[in-house]
Scaffold this active site. Structure first.
Site, PDB file in Angstrom:
ATOM      1  CB  CYS A  10      -1.164   0.080   1.015  1.00 17.77           C
ATOM      2  SG  CYS A  10      -0.110   0.092   2.639  1.00 17.77           S
ATOM      3  CG  ASN A  13       4.414  -1.661   5.217  1.00 18.39           C
ATOM      4  OD1 ASN A  13       5.488  -2.099   5.768  1.00 18.39           O
ATOM      5  ND2 ASN A  13       3.507  -2.569   5.192  1.00 18.39           N
ATOM      6  CB  CYS A  15      -3.499   1.611   7.107  1.00 21.58           C
ATOM      7  SG  CYS A  15      -3.647   3.133   7.830  1.00 21.58           S
ATOM      8  NE  ARG A  16      -4.532   1.274   1.923  1.00 21.60           N
ATOM      9  CZ  ARG A  16      -4.255   2.054   0.659  1.00 21.60           C
ATOM     10  NH1 ARG A  16      -5.170   1.851  -0.400  1.00 21.60           N
ATOM     11  NH2 ARG A  16      -3.117   2.972   0.692  1.00 21.60           N
ATOM     12  CB  SER A  17       0.156  -3.423   2.979  1.00 23.57           C
ATOM     13  OG  SER A  17       1.152  -2.559   3.426  1.00 23.57           O
ATOM     14  CG  ASP A 126      -5.429   5.875   2.432  1.00 19.84           C
ATOM     15  OD1 ASP A 126      -5.335   5.281   3.357  1.00 19.84           O
ATOM     16  OD2 ASP A 126      -4.630   6.627   1.996  1.00 19.84           O
TER      17      ASP A 126
HETATM   18  P1  4NP Z   1      -1.902   2.912   3.935  1.00 20.03           P
HETATM   19  O1  4NP Z   1      -2.386   4.139   4.623  1.00 20.03           O
HETATM   20  O2  4NP Z   1      -1.345   3.267   2.617  1.00 20.03           O
HETATM   21  O3  4NP Z   1      -3.101   1.838   3.801  1.00 20.03           O
HETATM   22  O4  4NP Z   1      -0.937   2.330   5.002  1.00 20.03           O
HETATM   23  C1  4NP Z   1      -1.824   5.485   4.626  1.00 20.03           C
HETATM   24  C2  4NP Z   1      -1.103   5.697   5.636  1.00 20.03           C
HETATM   25  C3  4NP Z   1      -0.188   6.962   5.617  1.00 20.03           C
HETATM   26  C4  4NP Z   1      -0.379   7.811   4.757  1.00 20.03           C
HETATM   27  C5  4NP Z   1      -1.338   7.732   3.583  1.00 20.03           C
HETATM   28  C6  4NP Z   1      -2.081   6.488   3.663  1.00 20.03           C
HETATM   29  N1  4NP Z   1       0.153   9.282   4.611  1.00 20.03           N
HETATM   30  O5  4NP Z   1      -0.288  10.216   3.994  1.00 20.03           O
HETATM   31  O6  4NP Z   1       1.063   9.225   5.749  1.00 20.03           O
END
Ligand code: 4NP
Length: 156
Positions: A10, A13, A15-17, A126
């Site tokens: 993702c 790294n 949240c989703r992954s 996201d």
């Molecule tokens: P992820 O979510 O891609 O599912 O881990 C996010 C985590 C952090 C950010 C964006 C999405 N960020 O903008 O910092």
């Protein structure tokens, strides 16, 4: 046949992954399947951090502990180490293609997770700027997709 290896990707790294990694590991253990599993982000902002507390909390509700995971960024070597790299959304997929080294070193097949596992809608959204309910939604999408992923791995 060699042990399959799958990298979930993702943006951050956190949240989703890592949720995908935790859910898939739990399902593989339950199914008695040996799979090398990891996760990474296309971005570097959160490298070294544990998953988002909402992701940890959400999975705790399903008896899955991901608090020990630490974020890392996708590296060139990943494209040779893993057979399958699965992106959570189209932006992640596009970024993966940018990070991919020249073809001689690429062993991995790179796909959108939702496309590979037959999800509709096809992107795992996201949840970072969302609520606990968004994390629950991500859990259910991932869980549904993972069951199909296990079937695909089992039946080739
Ligand atoms: P992820 O979510 O891609 O599912 O881990 C996010 C985590 C952090 C950010 C964006 C999405 N960020 O903008 O910092």
């Amino acid at each position: 046949m060699a042990e399959p290896s799958i990298l979930f990707v993702c943006l951050g790294n956190i949240c989703r992954s890592p949720m995908a990694e935790g859910i898939f590991r739990a399902l593989c253990e339950e199914a008695g399947m040996q799979v090398h599993i990891d996760s990474a982000g296309t971005g570097s902002w959160h490298v070294g951090e544990p998953p988002d507390h909402r992701a940890i909390q959400c999975l705790k509700g399903y008896n899955i502990d991901i608090s020990h995971l630490r974020a890392r960024q996708v590296r060139e070597m990943d494209f040779d180490t893993f057979n399958l790299i699965l992106a959570m959304d189209y932006n992640n997929l596009r970024d993966l293609h940018r990070l991919m080294p020249s073809s001689s070193q690429v062993r991995a097949r790179v796909h959108l997770f939702g496309e590979y596992t037959g999800l509709n809608p096809v992107e795992v959204p996201d949840p970072y700027y969302g609520t606990a309910a968004d994390f629950e939604k991500v859990y259910h999408m991932l869980h549904r997709g993972m069951q199909n992923l296990i079937m695909r791995l089992r039946h080739g």
